[in-house]
Write an enzyme that holds these catalytic residues in place. Structure first.
Site, PDB file in Angstrom:
ATOM      1  N   LYS A 288       0.850  -1.199   0.000  1.00 15.81           N
ATOM      2  CA  LYS A 288       0.000   0.000   0.000  1.00 15.81           C
ATOM      3  C   LYS A 288       0.882   1.245   0.000  1.00 15.81           C
ATOM      4  CE  LYS A 288      -3.917   1.869   2.698  1.00 15.81           C
ATOM      5  NZ  LYS A 288      -4.802   1.629   3.858  1.00 15.81           N
TER       6      LYS A 288
ATOM      7  N   SER B  61      -9.742   1.594   2.947  1.00 16.45           N
ATOM      8  CA  SER B  61      -8.902   2.397   2.093  1.00 16.45           C
ATOM      9  C   SER B  61      -7.842   1.586   1.351  1.00 16.45           C
ATOM     10  CB  SER B  61      -8.200   3.465   2.919  1.00 16.45           C
ATOM     11  OG  SER B  61      -7.306   2.869   3.838  1.00 16.45           O
TER      12      SER B  61
ATOM     13  N   SER C 244      -9.787  -0.731   7.192  1.00 12.94           N
ATOM     14  CA  SER C 244      -9.253  -0.582   5.840  1.00 12.94           C
ATOM     15  C   SER C 244      -8.551  -1.794   5.243  1.00 12.94           C
ATOM     16  CB  SER C 244      -8.298   0.597   5.786  1.00 12.94           C
ATOM     17  OG  SER C 244      -9.031   1.777   5.663  1.00 12.94           O
TER      18      SER C 244
HETATM   19  N1  GLN Z   1     -13.073   3.682   6.426  1.00 12.05           N
HETATM   20  C1  GLN Z   1     -12.458   4.096   7.653  1.00 12.05           C
HETATM   21  C2  GLN Z   1     -12.173   5.562   7.613  1.00 12.05           C
HETATM   22  O1  GLN Z   1     -12.418   6.174   6.615  1.00 12.05           O
HETATM   23  C3  GLN Z   1     -11.241   3.281   7.938  1.00 12.05           C
HETATM   24  C4  GLN Z   1     -10.000   3.824   7.380  1.00 12.05           C
HETATM   25  C5  GLN Z   1      -8.822   2.980   7.680  1.00 12.05           C
HETATM   26  O2  GLN Z   1      -8.927   1.933   8.318  1.00 12.05           O
HETATM   27  N2  GLN Z   1      -7.669   3.454   7.288  1.00 12.05           N
HETATM   28  O3  GLN Z   1     -11.727   6.123   8.578  1.00 12.05           O
END
Ligand code: GLN
Length: 482
Positions: free
Chosen positions: A73, A148, A172
């Protein structure tokens, strides 16, 4: 998957160079459409593969991951490689060092193919907030891959990498794994070093694997887990060879089903798939235990206070002076000002996308003198409450099961206009981050929508540092539905 490829490499049925080239061919043919990668590191990958092949020829002992292609990532640093976190503000940022996880993968000989797309600074659940490109879900290209870590999930589901690393602050790794029909593991807070991970919310962030099978997740976790002098939050209790603990036997294990996760609000088709999975666990000899986590409804609100508060602090360093983009006055025709303060403003104004700005503002507000007690302190109290409920719950059950996400992959644009609807994607996942327990998402079935079968993941949460327990139960499930 990894074990089979490892055996093929050892038997010299194929070389790591061939395996790596096959992956780059697939990327060249199909990733133009999918958009999983932001940066490819072809030259260094082929060089590393070549070295592994030499070692195989010399008959040297090799790690299971040696010669196996993977993706990282784009919020993890890799020496000499552009590391953007999918933000314009880091557009030209070249990392001067390796994140510990990257170093660990290199040390065992894994082949890093490139860096994957993500929501900007890991904020989002669809990868649509990337400043660079959309990533399509390989299972249905009209839909998002989740986020994400959407690029990492799409790279694995699209077979552009054997495995990938993602980061998980509120879901994420698990939610994109669920939407793409693969396995995603968020380890216990402290299990894996975050040195070299571009921080989002430091009390919640963890790095973990996205893989095609549960065994692969165990194999990758074993290589990245452990204490790191460069991350003071990494836990002393080192990692294990998790792949050796996959007996597949879960008879007598007590799996808790929290009623709050199966409320009226749960979509009927998601519920049906989750209930079939529960029956499957029962038929494998697990004991299904109805239970309650009464403060569950407070988890998402608490997360959306604590996370932005930490975001506002972590992202303060991106000021146009130290890293990446810097807009000085000559470049700005709109604001004809001069001075340091204007550079901060202009760089941040131009460099951050809307979602990132929204969270910096929310977080700054929640931490401001007048509102700190009303918001931030209160959210921290909720966090303690949740932790206590989990401590209590785990006196009575070994594992906690729920759907990973409230729905399968959704269409592009479906939630962009309404941030709250996007935030609801995290309703089942944020609690594991708030309390720090390990959690895994693994495929449990499909739902049908407009003639398409969309994958759905189930989530198992385990006791602190019991990655073994969740991996073994998910493995037992996966083997039983083959
Ligand atoms: N979807 C969650 C957010 O927008 C989780 C993001 C993540 O785990 N990096 O905060």
């Amino acid at each position: 998957m990894i074990r089979t490829l490892h055996q093929k490499l050892l038997n010299q049925e194929m070389t790591s160079v061939q395996l790596t080239e096959e992956h780059f061919d697939a990327i060249e043919k199909r990733d133009g459409d999918i958009g999983a990668y932001l940066t490819l590191t072809k030259e260094s990958a082929l060089q590393a593969a070549h070295e592994i092949d030499e070692r195989i020829r010399r008959g040297e002992p090799l790690d299971l991951l040696a010669g196996i292609p993977c993706a990282i990532k784009d919020n993890m640093c890799m020496t000499g490689v552009r590391t953007t976190a999918a933000s314009k503000i880091l557009d030209n940022y070249i990392a001067p060092y390796d994140a510990t996880v990257v170093k660990e993968l290199r040390d065992v000989g894994s082949i890093i193919l490139g860096k994957t797309n993500m929501d900007e600074f890991a904020m989002g659940s669809s990868t649509e907030s990337s400043a660079y490109q959309k990533t399509k879900n390989p299972r249905d290209t009209d839909r998002v891959p989740g986020g994400s870590s959407g690029g990492s999930a799409a790279a694995v589901a699209g077979e552009f990498a054997v495995f990938a690393l993602g980061s998980d602050t509120g879901g994420s790794i698990r939610q994109p794994a669920s939407l793409c029909g693969i396995v995603g593991l968020k380890p216990t807070y402290g299990r894996v070093s975050r040195h070299g991970l571009i921080a989002m919310a430091s009390s919640l962030d963890q790095i973990g694997p996205l893989t095609q099978s549960v065994e692969d997740a165990a194999i990758v976790l074993s290589r990245i887990a452990g204490e790191d002098a460069l991350d003071a939050t990494s836990a002393e209790s080192g990692g294990k060879s998790y792949e050796h603990f996959l007996s597949g036997d879960i008879s007598g294990k007590r799996i808790g089903i929290p009623k709050e996760y199966f409320s009226e609000a749960l979509d009927v088709s998601v519920r049906a798939v989750a209930e079939r999975a529960i029956e499957q666990f029962r038929s494998l000899g697990a004991e299904i235990v109805p239970m309650s986590l009464p403060s569950s409804h407070l988890a998402l609100p608490a997360y959306y206070i604590i996370m932005p508060a930490e975001v506002s602090s972590n992202l303060a360093r991106l000021d146009g002076i130290r890293y990446g983009l810097s807009i000085d006055n000559e470049q700005t025709s709109i604001l004809e000002k001069s001075g340091l303060f204007e550079t901060y403003l202009d760089t941040r104004q131009y460099g951050f996308g809307a979602e990132v700005k929204r969270r910096i503002m929310l977080g700054t507000y929640a931490l401001s003198a007048g509102y700190y007690d009303a918001y931030y302190s209160k959210a921290q109290k909720v966090r303690t409450l949740l932790r206590r409920e989990f401590e209590q719950a785990f006196l009575n059950v070994d594992l906690i099961f729920s759907p990973t996400a409230p729905e399968a992959a959704f269409r592009f644009g479906a939630k962009v206009e309404n941030p709250l609807s996007m935030y609801l994607s995290d309703v089942y996942t944020v609690t594991a981050n708030l309390v720090g327990v390990p959690a895994i998402s693994f495929p449990i079935g499909f739902i049908e929508e407009s003639d398409k079968k969309l994958p759905l993941g189930g989530q198992l949460m385990g006791k602190w540092f019991d990655e073994e327990g969740i991996l073994n139960a998910a493995h037992a499930f996966e083997q039983s539905i083959r």
